[in-house]
Write a protein that holds these residues in place. Structure first.
Motif, PDB file in Angstrom:
ATOM      1  N   UNK A 539       5.228  15.044  17.684  1.00 50.10           N
ATOM      2  CA  UNK A 539       5.763  16.463  18.293  1.00 50.10           C
ATOM      3  C   UNK A 539       4.782  16.754  19.272  1.00 50.10           C
ATOM      4  N   UNK A 540       3.292  16.721  19.018  1.00 49.03           N
ATOM      5  CA  UNK A 540       2.391  17.032  20.143  1.00 49.03           C
ATOM      6  C   UNK A 540       1.894  16.037  20.889  1.00 49.03           C
ATOM      7  N   UNK A 541       1.307  15.018  20.508  1.00 47.10           N
ATOM      8  CA  UNK A 541       1.204  13.926  21.140  1.00 47.10           C
ATOM      9  C   UNK A 541       0.753  12.619  20.416  1.00 47.10           C
ATOM     10  N   UNK A 542       0.844  11.371  20.772  1.00 53.66           N
ATOM     11  CA  UNK A 542       0.745  10.074  20.064  1.00 53.66           C
ATOM     12  C   UNK A 542       2.098   9.956  19.502  1.00 53.66           C
ATOM     13  N   UNK A 543       1.741   8.787  18.620  1.00 53.73           N
ATOM     14  CA  UNK A 543       2.958   8.259  17.956  1.00 53.73           C
ATOM     15  C   UNK A 543       2.517   7.966  16.386  1.00 53.73           C
ATOM     16  N   UNK A 544       3.530   7.825  15.658  1.00 52.64           N
ATOM     17  CA  UNK A 544       3.476   7.381  14.467  1.00 52.64           C
ATOM     18  C   UNK A 544       4.043   5.884  13.948  1.00 52.64           C
ATOM     19  N   UNK A 545       3.120   5.334  13.307  1.00 51.01           N
ATOM     20  CA  UNK A 545       3.558   3.790  13.014  1.00 51.01           C
ATOM     21  C   UNK A 545       3.956   3.810  11.652  1.00 51.01           C
ATOM     22  N   UNK A 546       4.901   3.575  11.102  1.00 46.65           N
ATOM     23  CA  UNK A 546       5.069   3.447   9.568  1.00 46.65           C
ATOM     24  C   UNK A 546       4.978   1.811   9.155  1.00 46.65           C
ATOM     25  N   UNK A 547       4.235   1.783   8.107  1.00 48.48           N
ATOM     26  CA  UNK A 547       3.911   0.598   7.383  1.00 48.48           C
ATOM     27  C   UNK A 547       4.262   0.394   6.214  1.00 48.48           C
ATOM     28  N   UNK A 548       4.681  -0.817   5.815  1.00 43.61           N
ATOM     29  CA  UNK A 548       5.059  -1.118   4.574  1.00 43.61           C
ATOM     30  C   UNK A 548       4.349  -2.402   4.168  1.00 43.61           C
ATOM     31  N   UNK A 549       4.276  -2.183   2.806  1.00 41.80           N
ATOM     32  CA  UNK A 549       3.487  -3.443   2.094  1.00 41.80           C
ATOM     33  C   UNK A 549       4.176  -4.110   1.135  1.00 41.80           C
ATOM     34  N   UNK A 550       5.010  -5.318   1.606  1.00 43.17           N
ATOM     35  CA  UNK A 550       5.819  -6.002   0.698  1.00 43.17           C
ATOM     36  C   UNK A 550       5.011  -6.893  -0.072  1.00 43.17           C
ATOM     37  N   UNK A 551       3.621  -7.105   0.165  1.00 44.38           N
ATOM     38  CA  UNK A 551       2.686  -8.159  -0.504  1.00 44.38           C
ATOM     39  C   UNK A 551       2.213  -7.576  -1.715  1.00 44.38           C
ATOM     40  N   UNK A 552       1.062  -8.099  -2.106  1.00 45.72           N
ATOM     41  CA  UNK A 552       0.518  -7.821  -3.395  1.00 45.72           C
ATOM     42  C   UNK A 552      -1.010  -7.349  -3.236  1.00 45.72           C
ATOM     43  N   UNK A 553      -1.290  -7.025  -2.258  1.00 47.43           N
ATOM     44  CA  UNK A 553      -2.901  -6.850  -2.062  1.00 47.43           C
ATOM     45  C   UNK A 553      -2.784  -5.510  -1.076  1.00 47.43           C
ATOM     46  N   UNK A 554      -3.412  -4.359  -1.590  1.00 47.88           N
ATOM     47  CA  UNK A 554      -3.567  -3.118  -0.774  1.00 47.88           C
ATOM     48  C   UNK A 554      -4.786  -3.065  -0.149  1.00 47.88           C
ATOM     49  N   UNK A 555      -4.663  -4.003   1.237  1.00 48.58           N
ATOM     50  CA  UNK A 555      -6.078  -4.172   2.009  1.00 48.58           C
ATOM     51  C   UNK A 555      -5.639  -3.111   3.325  1.00 48.58           C
ATOM     52  N   UNK A 556      -6.711  -3.029   4.052  1.00 50.40           N
ATOM     53  CA  UNK A 556      -6.623  -2.350   5.495  1.00 50.40           C
ATOM     54  C   UNK A 556      -5.720  -3.171   6.265  1.00 50.40           C
TER      55      UNK A 556
END
Ligand SMILES: [Zn+2]
Length: 998
Positions: A539-556
């Motif tokens: 709404x204000x500024x910038x953008x939102x990137x939605x991420x998904x993790x179909x893998x098995x490791x929760x890393x950065x």
């Protein structure tokens, strides 16, 4: 086991970190005629633990080369063939003349029952916390051939490693006594060394430690001056191939080395060595370290720049991890048989290299072990990744820093052909790991060295650790990463860090939770896969990137935002984040990409792109590449190659194969081979489609697939052909914790095909098969059990069906006679038809189709109901192709099908390779039983000679043949009694995972 640990822990005795001190004085003399070391050792052992020690475990590792019973011999047998059992007696080695005394007093001591290269000293009096003892012994080492492992000699070139009696490490886990192994390295106590070496005066010696002897320093100075002149000549001359050793001098020299804060002492001696000497100024302390390169004249061209590699390796490892703490660093041109090189404190031995580039990487890697092994002395046998893997990270970084534009991997594989271009040194590790993981063949990093399959030891322990720590470095940024690794180095140098110590230091230094790395990526085979699902304006500024993790490791996850002019912004989403807010306004974004530099070892990179103005936000231009290559994330690559085939009905077939099997393999793979039959002028060919899943528990790999085959079936009628569809599900059970001798699989497969005899008629069926495999070097077992249902005919007019079960036990025993490896195979088969139905529309008598018979002598083409094999004349009933038999069903090695029937059958057969050269001659004997004509049981026998090439081709000549009922004149129709088998089956339903048990 748990109970035991539970009882032990409350004492808290082991929880405090401590390490023992050892201080050695060793004198040794080399007899270079008999290849013997005569030595005397006196060491002081100080107990810094809180326990009283009643025993001291000592490694006497030269005994690893003593005979075929040692742990080394057993491991070599598994990995490289029966090297030690087959070695000439003079090539073996051992240590003897031991006479251990403690504080000058005789003690009781004995060889460990399990391992001849470990001894146990029984102290007369317990060694109290804080107290010291002296342990002394003479020793004599017969030096083995250098072709066996790492201690050895090649002629008069000596590689003296793991050569003296040495205490095992006593740490918070207790005693770490271990036999010497080729695959699986070291763990030793830190201490001081004072070593005097006596050799004929003209030997050049390189060793751990600082040289103390003035005359030897002068000798080396002369050598350096002489070598510089010699090198100039050698560089301009043809390579000197002579490997002759000069005569040994009649005078002897004794040279002395001293060193503190090291945990081993190795030395190398060769009369031919050229010597180069240089120096490196360390980046932090500005101290100077002397570099030495010692090499033979025949490798002079390759080694001409070795000082540069020693310099740069020492410099960069110091820069990134902490300064080198010793005064010298040496590389030796050795002739070791164990891999590319081997590290010892301050000195490293390098095997034959094929290029300067390879030599540089090996020297840098081995020099780098001074940090990861030498200074940070972790237990490599158990946590091999802590030294090999962290060292590989630094090696990857070295090549990337010094040669940013390198294409090392492309150059190495096929010289840049097949589209494998622009792949660098880091990519080689990345692709190796991702390929093995995609096939479900990788093992957790935290696996005991001896439990790694030999390819995982190299590809997983080294390369996966390298790439996952590269990922960590990318995430933290080089500066933060270096600060954390330097803190680890400062905190743990000259100590024995454990994995938890490394994790603790890195987490404290960075303030991050690194369990995704230390738990998921190091302790399991869980794999990484991240995905962008959408990009939206804020709404204000910038953008939102939605991420998904179909893998098995929760890393950065690294997210890169691009605009018209290129990269605008790079941000990292923290582990577990479902979205990331970026500063770039939505209107300016053209593309968003995960992991721009391919530094995250994801199994699937194909879902890493989001493109604004594209359908489904994907851009995947199709690209055709010849034969084979790697997959790139922004392209869809199809590989193609011309294809030729042939059989009795289609004649020669020509066509093209297109497939998507590249590096690293994808979950969904296809291979389609349409061809044109030149004799029928009609299409033929095969197609394979499969989709695989890699669960993390209990199942290694699960694959759904469909296989299609279509070929002609008649020489005359060119319209006769079959088309067969075989859907299947294959499951490999087991967990990849350790290399395992045992595994089992399930295969469920169907068939749907036309019946060539009648266009209204079809074949269809299903089988469920369970297989147990057991593999050891001397013995292999394969036990398969299968239930089959098969129906042929039309639904409403004529049809015939069977439900049946069979079991097949195949055992292989290997033996050696002298240097020949031969085997004996025993096969037992039993098949039973549960139900056989012929549709009532047929007038009696009901004659069962012999396609559904149990076959006494292996399947012919028509009996291959599920189209599992390739036949050259599938429907031939006479002539040479009808005598082609598959090794399924009864294993009679004859062309006669006598005894084949619809009800039941059992056979037992033995095939023995003859102990003559070459190994394809053998003898066989078969016994079988089948129902007789009048409710009796007929027995059959057969024996003869054969020629067999592995499992692919065999031709069998019976010499006796008969049964309990009638006399058969074998020789009246001898040609027909000959059987042959030809097995070409490129598709293995159950994948490659049998590799895991070798
Ligand atoms: Zn290494």
């Amino acid at each position: 086991m748990k109970k035991f640990l539970f009882l032990l822990l409350p004492f808290g005795a082991f929880s405090q970190y401590f390490q023992q001190d050892v201080s050695y004085q060793i004198e040794v003399k080399l007899d270079d005629k008999k290849h013997i070391l005569h030595g005397y050792e006196n060491l002081t052992y100080k107990n810094n633990s809180a326990q009283i020690l009643d025993v001291i475990y000592m490694h006497v590792w030269p005994n690893a080369y003593k005979n075929k019973h040692t742990a080394l011999a057993q491991q070599l047998k598994r990995n490289e063939g029966d090297k030690i059992a087959k070695a000439d007696p003079q090539d073996l080695g051992y240590i003897d003349s031991l006479d251990f005394k403690v504080n000058g007093q005789a003690i009781k001591w004995a060889y460990s029952e399990a391992h001849q290269d470990i001894v146990v000293l029984q102290l007369n009096e317990g060694l109290k916390p804080g107290a010291s003892i002296s342990i002394s012994t003479p020793f004599k080492v017969q030096i083995p051939s250098g072709s066996l492992s790492r201690l050895g000699h090649i002629g008069q070139s000596y590689q003296i490693t793991q050569w003296y009696p040495k205490p095992a490490v006593y740490d918070q886990n207790g005693w770490n006594a271990m036999p010497y192994l080729n695959q699986g390295e070291f763990y030793s106590e830190f201490g001081n060394f004072d070593v005097k070496i006596t050799v004929p005066a003209n030997y050049v010696v390189g060793a751990t430690g600082e040289l103390q002897t003035a005359s030897e320093i002068a000798f080396l100075t002369d050598k350096v001056n002489e070598s510089k002149k010699k090198l100039e000549k050698l560089l301009n001359a043809e390579t000197d191939r002579s490997k002759n050793f000069p005569e040994s001098a009649s005078q002897w020299k004794t040279i002395q080395y001293k060193q503190d804060r090291v945990h081993d002492f190795a030395w190398f001696a060769d009369k031919r060595f050229l010597v180069l000497k240089g120096e490196v100024v360390l980046p932090h302390s500005k101290d100077t370290v002397t570099t030495w390169a010692m090499f033979t004249p025949q490798n002079a061209k390759l080694w001409a720049n070795a000082l540069e590699y020693l310099h740069d390796g020492t410099y960069y490892y110091s820069l990134w991890n902490g300064d080198y703490p010793y005064k010298h660093v040496t590389a030796i041109d050795g002739t070791i048989s164990a891999g590319g090189g081997m590290e010892y404190p301050m000195i490293t031995v390098i095997g034959n290299s094929s290029s300067k580039e390879e030599l540089e990487v090996v020297i840098v890697h081995e020099v780098g072990h001074n940090w990861f092994y030498g200074i940070l002395g972790s237990n490599e046998r158990v946590h091999g990744w802590m030294d090999e893997g962290l060292n590989t990270l630094n090696e990857m970084r070295y090549v990337q820093t010094k040669y940013p534009d390198n294409t090392r991997f492309s150059d190495m594989v096929a010289g840049g052909r097949f589209h494998l271009n622009d792949l660098d040194h880091h990519d080689s590790g990345d692709i190796m790991y991702r390929t093995l993981a995609s096939f479900g063949l990788d093992q957790p990093l935290e696996t005991h060295s001896d439990d790694f399959s030999s390819f995982n030891y190299g590809a997983i322990m080294y390369q996966k650790t390298g790439v996952i720590f590269f990922y960590l470095m990318d995430y933290l940024g080089a500066e933060k990463f270096d600060a954390a690794m330097s803190a680890y180095y400062q905190q743990w140098k000259f100590k024995h860090p454990q994995p938890a110590d490394l994790q603790k230091t890195l987490e404290t230094q960075t303030g991050k939770d690194l369990s995704w790395l230390f738990k998921d990526l190091i302790q399991t085979t869980k794999h990484i896969d991240y995905k962008i699902t959408s990009v939206k304006p804020m709404l204000k500024k910038g953008s939102e990137v939605k991420l998904k993790n179909p893998g098995q490791v929760n890393g950065p996850i690294e997210v890169n935002v691009y605009g018209e002019k290129g990269l605008l912004e790079t941000r990292w989403a923290e582990p577990g984040a479902k979205q990331l807010y970026v500063n770039t306004p939505y209107s300016e974004i053209t593309k968003v990409e995960i992991d721009r530099a391919n530094d995250i070892p994801e199994l699937n990179r194909q879902n890493n792109l989001w493109v604004k103005d594209q359908l489904f936000h994907k851009v995947e231009p199709l690209r055709m590449e010849f034969l084979f290559g790697d997959h790139e994330k922004d392209k869809r690559t199809i590989f193609w190659t011309p294809m030729l085939g042939g059989n009795a009905y289609d004649g020669l077939m020509a066509g093209v194969t297109v497939h998507n099997i590249g590096l690293a393999p994808k979950k969904f793979t296809y291979l389609v081979s349409p061809m044109l039959s030149t004799s029928r002028l009609r299409p033929a060919g095969i197609a394979e489609f499969s989709y695989q899943i890699l669960p993390t528990k209990a199942i290694e790999l699960m694959r759904f697939g469909l296989s299609v085959k279509s070929f002609g079936t008649d020489r005359v009628n060119k319209n006769d052909y079959f088309i067969a569809f075989s859907p299947y599900l294959a499951i490999n059970f087991g967990e990849r914790k350790a290399r395992h001798a045992f595994h089992h699989d399930l295969l469920i497969q169907g068939i749907y095909k036309n019946n060539i005899e009648n266009i209204f008629s079809k074949d269809r069926g299903i089988f469920v098969q369970h297989t147990i495999n057991y593999r050891k070097p001397a013995y292999q077992l394969n036990w398969t059990n299968r239930f089959e249902y098969f129906k042929t005919g039309s639904d409403n007019f004529f049809n015939e069906s069977v439900s049946r079960i069979w079991t097949n036990l195949n055992q292989n025993f290997n033996y050696s006679i002298g240097k020949m490896d031969r085997s004996i195979t025993l096969n037992i088969f039993g098949g039973y038809t549960l139900k056989h139905v012929i549709s009532p529309n047929i007038m009696p008598p009901y004659v069962p189709s012999d396609r559904l018979f149990w076959s006494m002598n292996g399947l012919n083409g028509q009996q291959d109901l599920f189209m599992e094999d390739y036949n050259f004349g599938r429907s031939d009933v006479s002539g040479i192709w009808s005598q082609q038999r598959m090794d399924r069903h009864g294993q009679f090695h004859t062309g006669f099908s006598d005894g084949s029937n619809i009800n039941w059958l059992t056979t037992a057969s033995v095939y023995a390779q003859l102990p003559i050269k070459p190994n394809f001659f053998g003898v066989f004997a078969d016994f079988g039983a089948a129902p007789g004509v009048f409710q009796t049981v007929d027995t059959y026998y057969n024996a003869g000679v054969a020629l067999r090439l592995g499992k692919v081709f065999g031709i069998y000549f019976p010499l006796v043949y008969g049964n309990s009922q009638t006399y058969i004149d074998l020789y009246s129709n001898y040609a027909q009694s000959i059987r042959f088998s030809l097995r070409i089956n490129p598709v293995n339903r159950l994948g490659l995972h049998a590799l895991l048990n070798s």
